[in-house]
Design a protein around this motif. Structure first.
Motif, PDB file in Angstrom:
ATOM      1  N   ASP A 112       0.831  -1.172   0.025  1.00  0.00           N
ATOM      2  CA  ASP A 112       0.101  -0.016  -0.239  1.00  0.00           C
ATOM      3  C   ASP A 112       0.758   1.120  -0.101  1.00  0.00           C
ATOM      4  O   ASP A 112       0.263   2.436  -0.211  1.00  0.00           O
ATOM      5  CB  ASP A 112      -0.816   0.103   1.102  1.00  0.00           C
ATOM      6  N   GLY A 113       2.200   1.046   0.209  1.00  0.00           N
ATOM      7  CA  GLY A 113       2.949   2.378   0.370  1.00  0.00           C
ATOM      8  C   GLY A 113       3.916   2.379   1.630  1.00  0.00           C
ATOM      9  O   GLY A 113       4.002   1.571   2.196  1.00  0.00           O
ATOM     10  N   ILE A 114       4.243   3.518   1.794  1.00  0.00           N
ATOM     11  CA  ILE A 114       5.138   3.702   3.135  1.00  0.00           C
ATOM     12  C   ILE A 114       4.448   4.771   3.971  1.00  0.00           C
ATOM     13  O   ILE A 114       4.276   5.839   3.273  1.00  0.00           O
ATOM     14  CB  ILE A 114       6.683   4.480   2.654  1.00  0.00           C
ATOM     15  N   ARG A 115       4.274   4.547   5.078  1.00  0.00           N
ATOM     16  CA  ARG A 115       3.618   5.424   6.058  1.00  0.00           C
ATOM     17  C   ARG A 115       4.746   6.066   6.918  1.00  0.00           C
ATOM     18  O   ARG A 115       4.483   7.163   7.186  1.00  0.00           O
ATOM     19  CB  ARG A 115       2.482   4.828   6.776  1.00  0.00           C
ATOM     20  N   GLU A 116       5.585   5.452   7.348  1.00  0.00           N
ATOM     21  CA  GLU A 116       6.647   5.965   8.351  1.00  0.00           C
ATOM     22  C   GLU A 116       7.938   5.786   7.601  1.00  0.00           C
ATOM     23  O   GLU A 116       8.389   4.691   7.062  1.00  0.00           O
ATOM     24  CB  GLU A 116       6.516   4.851   9.501  1.00  0.00           C
ATOM     25  N   PHE A 117       8.519   6.993   7.822  1.00  0.00           N
ATOM     26  CA  PHE A 117      10.043   6.858   7.210  1.00  0.00           C
ATOM     27  C   PHE A 117      11.187   7.982   7.981  1.00  0.00           C
ATOM     28  O   PHE A 117      10.561   8.783   8.946  1.00  0.00           O
ATOM     29  CB  PHE A 117       9.942   7.002   5.691  1.00  0.00           C
ATOM     30  N   LEU A 118      12.318   8.015   7.760  1.00  0.00           N
ATOM     31  CA  LEU A 118      13.244   8.878   8.150  1.00  0.00           C
ATOM     32  C   LEU A 118      13.485   9.697   6.988  1.00  0.00           C
ATOM     33  O   LEU A 118      13.758   9.409   5.855  1.00  0.00           O
ATOM     34  CB  LEU A 118      14.459   8.093   8.636  1.00  0.00           C
ATOM     35  N   LEU A 119      13.341  10.955   7.507  1.00  0.00           N
ATOM     36  CA  LEU A 119      13.820  12.433   6.175  1.00  0.00           C
ATOM     37  C   LEU A 119      15.060  12.550   6.548  1.00  0.00           C
ATOM     38  O   LEU A 119      15.437  12.918   7.643  1.00  0.00           O
ATOM     39  CB  LEU A 119      12.826  13.158   6.169  1.00  0.00           C
ATOM     40  N   VAL A 120      16.159  12.560   5.559  1.00  0.00           N
ATOM     41  CA  VAL A 120      17.258  13.074   5.763  1.00  0.00           C
ATOM     42  C   VAL A 120      17.907  13.818   4.572  1.00  0.00           C
ATOM     43  O   VAL A 120      17.275  14.075   3.624  1.00  0.00           O
ATOM     44  CB  VAL A 120      18.343  11.551   5.544  1.00  0.00           C
ATOM     45  N   PRO A 121      18.993  14.832   5.093  1.00  0.00           N
ATOM     46  CA  PRO A 121      19.369  15.759   4.016  1.00  0.00           C
ATOM     47  C   PRO A 121      20.103  15.491   2.735  1.00  0.00           C
ATOM     48  O   PRO A 121      20.054  16.365   1.679  1.00  0.00           O
ATOM     49  CB  PRO A 121      20.109  16.848   4.907  1.00  0.00           C
ATOM     50  N   TYR A 122      20.596  14.431   2.591  1.00  0.00           N
ATOM     51  CA  TYR A 122      21.405  14.061   1.354  1.00  0.00           C
ATOM     52  C   TYR A 122      20.871  12.667   1.052  1.00  0.00           C
ATOM     53  O   TYR A 122      20.830  11.718   1.834  1.00  0.00           O
ATOM     54  CB  TYR A 122      22.855  14.299   1.449  1.00  0.00           C
ATOM     55  N   PHE A 123      21.279  12.234  -0.019  1.00  0.00           N
ATOM     56  CA  PHE A 123      21.122  11.074  -0.726  1.00  0.00           C
ATOM     57  C   PHE A 123      22.154  10.153  -0.112  1.00  0.00           C
ATOM     58  O   PHE A 123      23.353  10.286  -0.083  1.00  0.00           O
ATOM     59  CB  PHE A 123      21.185  10.989  -2.399  1.00  0.00           C
ATOM     60  N   GLY A 124      21.731   8.792   0.322  1.00  0.00           N
ATOM     61  CA  GLY A 124      22.537   7.912   0.649  1.00  0.00           C
ATOM     62  C   GLY A 124      22.561   7.671   2.269  1.00  0.00           C
ATOM     63  O   GLY A 124      23.159   6.845   2.828  1.00  0.00           O
ATOM     64  N   ALA A 125      22.293   8.908   2.952  1.00  0.00           N
ATOM     65  CA  ALA A 125      22.338   9.024   4.372  1.00  0.00           C
ATOM     66  C   ALA A 125      21.568   7.859   4.960  1.00  0.00           C
ATOM     67  O   ALA A 125      20.665   7.459   4.665  1.00  0.00           O
ATOM     68  CB  ALA A 125      21.655  10.314   4.854  1.00  0.00           C
ATOM     69  N   CYS A 126      22.056   7.144   5.852  1.00  0.00           N
ATOM     70  CA  CYS A 126      21.519   6.126   6.842  1.00  0.00           C
ATOM     71  C   CYS A 126      21.591   4.751   6.027  1.00  0.00           C
ATOM     72  O   CYS A 126      21.432   3.807   6.641  1.00  0.00           O
ATOM     73  CB  CYS A 126      20.094   6.461   7.124  1.00  0.00           C
ATOM     74  N   ILE A 127      22.006   4.748   4.851  1.00  0.00           N
ATOM     75  CA  ILE A 127      21.931   3.626   3.811  1.00  0.00           C
ATOM     76  C   ILE A 127      23.382   3.238   3.401  1.00  0.00           C
ATOM     77  O   ILE A 127      23.881   2.129   3.632  1.00  0.00           O
ATOM     78  CB  ILE A 127      21.154   3.472   2.955  1.00  0.00           C
ATOM     79  N   HIS A 128      24.071   4.079   2.977  1.00  0.00           N
ATOM     80  CA  HIS A 128      25.309   3.954   2.195  1.00  0.00           C
ATOM     81  C   HIS A 128      26.553   4.539   3.046  1.00  0.00           C
ATOM     82  O   HIS A 128      27.698   4.360   3.013  1.00  0.00           O
ATOM     83  CB  HIS A 128      25.456   4.550   0.745  1.00  0.00           C
TER      84      HIS A 128
END
Length: 192
Positions: A112-128
């Motif tokens: 159905d989609g994404i309801r809860e997420f973290l908003l970060v200032p730059y691409f790749g933050a928290c992942i890469h």
């Protein structure tokens, strides 16, 4: 230069360079919900208290001399993570309407989609890369799942900004929250 030193230097430089660039070159592309016209668009650096400087303690350290297996390097990385996870927030923004543009790091994803997420200032933050400081991560909760939203999509989020800690075991610690958020997907344009 060791891999550890590269990670520390990269994390510091990328985080603070990207904060200044966050939100640049974005135009609306039709969205999931209308963004409140009364909510002021904030630059990411507004979320950082002016007196807080997380790089201060690393200025006189010769990071190039450290190796990955050096206990001092491991201790420094642990200390940096603790400082960033407990980064102070700008209390003047607590409870104020705000709009922020950034990138999605999903905390829940369903068909159905994404309801809860973290908003970060730059691409790749928290992942890469290592997560940014907590005062550069916003925990967003939409009133309903946002369809078609994926990891690292660019969005504009509006709502009441609250100083609230949220710790994701895998993705980092946020210092702010926007609940009942209006979420609008935005297209990223390439320079002129």
């Amino acid at each position: 230069m060791s891999a550890f030193v590269s990670r520390v230097v990269s994390a510091l430089l990328v985080t603070f360079a990207c904060i200044g660039l966050a939100g640049c070159g974005q135009e609306g592309a039709g969205g999931q919900a209308a963004v409140s016209p009364t909510a002021k668009e904030l630059p990411w650096d507004a979320l950082i208290p002016k007196e807080w400087d997380p790089t201060q303690r690393y200025r006189n350290i010769s990071l190039e001399a450290l190796r990955d297996n050096d206990p001092r390097a491991i201790q420094m990385l642990d200390e940096m993570r603790a400082v960033w996870d407990n980064a102070p927030v700008n209390v003047a923004l607590d409870g104020k309407p705000a709009t922020l543009s950034g990138f999605v790091v999903p905390l829940d994803a369903t068909q159905d989609g994404i309801r809860e997420f973290l908003l970060v200032p730059y691409f790749g933050a928290c992942i890469h890369t290592p997560p940014p400081p907590a005062n550069q991560i916003v925990h967003v909760i939409a009133p309903a799942p946002v369809k078609g939203l994926h990891a690292m999509d660019t969005v504009r989020v509006s709502g009441t900004l609250k100083a609230a800690r949220y710790a994701s075991a895998d993705m980092g610690v946020s210092g702010y929250e926007i609940a009942s958020a209006a979420v609008e997907r935005v297209a990223v344009t390439q320079g002129p």
